[in-house]
Write an enzyme that holds these catalytic residues in place. Structure first.
Site, PDB file in Angstrom:
ATOM      1  N   ASP A  76      10.489  11.177   4.460  1.00 15.94           N
ATOM      2  CA  ASP A  76       8.731  12.382   4.536  1.00 15.94           C
ATOM      3  C   ASP A  76       9.010  12.537   6.029  1.00 15.94           C
ATOM      4  OD1 ASP A  76       7.187   9.873   4.569  1.00 15.94           O
ATOM      5  OD2 ASP A  76       6.132  10.064   3.577  1.00 15.94           O
ATOM      6  N   ARG A 260       0.204  12.851   2.086  1.00 19.66           N
ATOM      7  CA  ARG A 260       1.642  13.500   2.746  1.00 19.66           C
ATOM      8  C   ARG A 260       0.796  14.882   2.634  1.00 19.66           C
ATOM      9  NH1 ARG A 260       5.927  12.248   0.203  1.00 19.66           N
ATOM     10  NH2 ARG A 260       6.323  14.604   0.822  1.00 19.66           N
ATOM     11  N   TYR A 269       3.851   2.124   0.679  1.00 26.45           N
ATOM     12  CA  TYR A 269       4.114   1.424   1.927  1.00 26.45           C
ATOM     13  C   TYR A 269       3.571  -0.440   1.081  1.00 26.45           C
ATOM     14  CZ  TYR A 269       7.729   4.582   3.427  1.00 26.45           C
ATOM     15  OH  TYR A 269       8.425   6.253   3.894  1.00 26.45           O
ATOM     16  N   PRO A 352      12.262   2.201   5.483  1.00 27.41           N
ATOM     17  CA  PRO A 352      11.838   3.448   6.069  1.00 27.41           C
ATOM     18  C   PRO A 352      10.797   3.395   6.969  1.00 27.41           C
ATOM     19  CG  PRO A 352      11.372   2.635   3.366  1.00 27.41           C
ATOM     20  CD  PRO A 352      12.252   1.320   4.171  1.00 27.41           C
TER      21      PRO A 352
END
Length: 628
Positions: A76, A260, A269, A352
């Site tokens: 993202d 987001r 995370y 990530p």
């Protein structure tokens, strides 16, 4: 955006005129032959497909084992550098409109009396690093925008879903289509299909079938640390839930918060358990409830209640890399040309949390795409294709090194006591801000990069680095704009001539217009627009009111298209407002001026004096050939 060149066209200008036959889509059947077959429709595959879709004379096919486009989850983070690339494809504005903008980052550490305390907040991207923001947007939406580019292109390219590659073989170099690929229905259906291709690009992920077919391996090691990731809608009184935040507790682990798009959704995370040396994360059978419970423990004493989980996954940290990104054995470059390439996760994998996976993968494809197009269209020598692996393997190695260090720091135990010293993870974040913004890449000297002998003429346009945009004023319509935004994903080179106050470029323009050695004359096919291969632009240091249009050379007012219409968008002047002068911002020698050569993927190829016409010709001589 320019249109109406070959006649008035109503409707959406992004919809290019279809190439002959492009509207007649194949009925769920792959072509027998393709110039480029792309395996995998992730970020790398779609970046490559979108770039090649602009060329109606290149037959491109892209296949994907999933049965439909992605809808949610996975990567993202979109770096500033990727946003600059999106501008070249024409959808950076849409991404900016939809995305969450990462403006600041917050850091939390254990408090003296338990719980967690904020240790500081910093600006996420340093001023002047890019005209583009660092943003967060669902990878699926990025895919959608690439698919729109393909759908609107002259070729009307679209992926063929539900296919998986089962075999690949490379025949003699003399064959027109030396690579044979066999595909089967991904869902286990009946029937096989065969495609003969000039080139194949494996963008098919960490378990890449293309990589295995050419005998390449991912090598590296795992860090034996399990992490969870979840996109959630939640209730919480944690004050920095809408800031990118790194939260480290005393003994419950670490959370990285990524807000987001949309104002409500947030990605976490979450550090989970250490793994044994021979243990895989799947052996732990970690469930979403385990992720939520771990998050609650780390956030304490703040409350954290999950209302909905949009997506979640569990993974183990590991860094792995291929030694080469094509099918040519090391040391055989002088005797063999590459026919099969790998990009993205097919050739480098990592955690990530550094936010670089999708960005570096798209960078791989952007690097390869223009080179394939130039070779297939006969504009460049096939040896150019060796530079893809040489350039991008070094970038991937830097990513692996960065991610390994970042993962180590993230998993270190935190100091308690709330002292004044800045924690290591906060120092690391600040120190490597240019890297995470994606602008630290510098390609090593090669056939594509100049000697650097004249770098002092434009210190802010480092040879081998991306062309760092700056404000200018377009002369004929007085429009303030970013100069870098003229570098589109259309396969063309750019030559920017920065006039000096005491060194006018008239002699250079005369050479480019009439000398047989001129790269504009040598490498532009007959009957083509004069800027179809090399796009010449000029920037003048003075006010745009003081420049005389009548004295501009014809090269800067080229006549193009079927009507011979004049292109009035080649000339710019320095923006005279305080802090916006491109000569000052990019360290351009105001007295002498310079020439900056920019590759089709927005990287600076060379910096030369305005008087170095022969040097400019020699640069292109190394790469180009007369277009067939």
């Amino acid at each position: 955006m320019q249109y109406h060149l070959n006649g008035f066209r109503p409707g959406d200008p992004r919809l290019a005129e279809a190439a002959p036959g492009a509207e007649q889509r194949r009925q769920n059947k792959l072509p027998e032959y393709a110039d480029v077959l792309i395996v995998g429709a992730g970020p790398a595959g779609l970046t490559l497909a979108a770039q090649l879709s602009a060329f109606p004379d290149i037959a491109t096919c892209i296949v994907e084992r999933k049965d439909a486009p992605m809808e949610k989850g996975q990567a993202d983070g979109v770096s500033c550098r990727s946003m600059e690339m999106f501008q070249a494809f024409g959808f950076a504005g849409q991404v900016k409109h939809e995305a969450y903008w990462v403006n600041e980052a917050a850091f939390w550490k254990p408090g003296r009396d338990g719980g967690i305390v904020r240790n500081g907040r910093v600006q996420d991207v340093e001023d002047g690093l890019s005209e583009m923001p660092h943003v967060i947007l669902n990878q699926a939406r990025v895919h959608d925008m690439y698919l729109d580019v393909m759908r609107n292109s002259p070729t009307r390219l679209a992926p063929d879903y539900g296919r998986q590659m089962t075999a690949l073989s490379i025949g003699p170099e003399a064959e027109d289509y030396p690579v044979t690929v066999t595909l089967e229905p991904a869902g286990g259906g009946q029937g096989t299909e065969t495609v003969r291709a000039r080139y194949v690009v494996g963008c098919d992920g960490a378990r890449s079938a293309v990589r295995k077919a050419i005998g390449r391996q991912l090598t590296g090691e795992a860090a034996n640390q399990a992490w969870g990731v979840m996109d959630v809608l939640c209730h919480t009184d944690f004050p920095d839930i809408r800031l990118k935040s790194l939260v480290r507790s005393a003994d419950q682990g670490t959370i990285l918060i990524i807000p987001r798009e949309g104002g409500y959704l947030v990605r976490l995370y979450i550090e989970m358990d250490k793994l044994a040396a021979d243990e895989r994360v799947a052996d732990r059978k970690i469930a979403i409830e385990d992720l939520i419970a771990a998050a609650k423990r780390i956030f304490a004493p703040y409350t954290f209640e999950v209302k909905e989980v949009a997506w979640w996954s569990v993974y183990e940290i590991g860094q792995r890399l291929c030694g080469k990104f094509d099918d040519v054995p090391a040391g055989a470059e002088d005797s063999r040309l590459p026919r099969v390439f790998i990009a993205g996760d097919a050739c480098h994998t990592h955690s990530p949390k550094a936010g670089q996976g999708m960005n570096v993968s798209m960078g791989d494809a952007f690097n390869l795409g223009w080179k394939l197009a130039a070779v297939l269209r006969g504009q460049a020598r096939p040896q150019l294709l060796h530079s893809y692996s040489a350039e991008r393997q070094g970038v991937a190695q830097d990513l692996i090194d960065f991610d390994r260090e970042w993962a180590r720091i993230m998993s270190e135990r935190a100091d308690t006591g709330g002292g004044a010293e800045t924690p290591a993870f906060q120092k690391h974040f600040i120190k490597h801000g240019r890297y995470t913004a994606g602008v630290a890449v510098r390609y090593a000297p090669s056939v594509l990069t100049g000697s650097g002998d004249h770098q002092a003429l434009a210190q802010g346009f480092g040879i081998g680095t991306r062309f760092h945009s700056a404000p200018v004023v377009r002369f004929f319509d007085a429009r303030p704009m970013q100069l870098g935004h003229v570098v589109k994903a259309d396969g063309r080179w750019r030559v920017f001539v920065f006039a000096g106050e005491d060194a006018g470029p008239d002699a250079l323009f005369s050479f480019l217009a009439s000398d047989p050695a001129s790269p504009l004359l040598r490498w532009t096919p007959p009957e083509s627009d004069p800027d179809s291969v090399i796009d010449l632009r000029a920037v003048y240091p003075g006010h745009h009111h003081d420049l005389d249009a009548a004295r501009l050379p014809a090269l800067l007012k080229p006549q193009k298209g079927q009507y011979g219409l004049t292109d009035h968008e080649k000339v710019f002047c320095a923006d005279q407002r305080p802090g916006r002068d491109i000569y000052d911002l990019r360290g351009i020698n105001r007295t002498a001026g310079c020439v900056v050569v920019v590759r089709p993927d927005q990287y600076v190829a060379d910096v030369l004096p305005v008087a170095a016409a022969a040097g400019l010709a020699r640069y292109f001589e190394r790469i180009m050939q007369p277009a067939s």
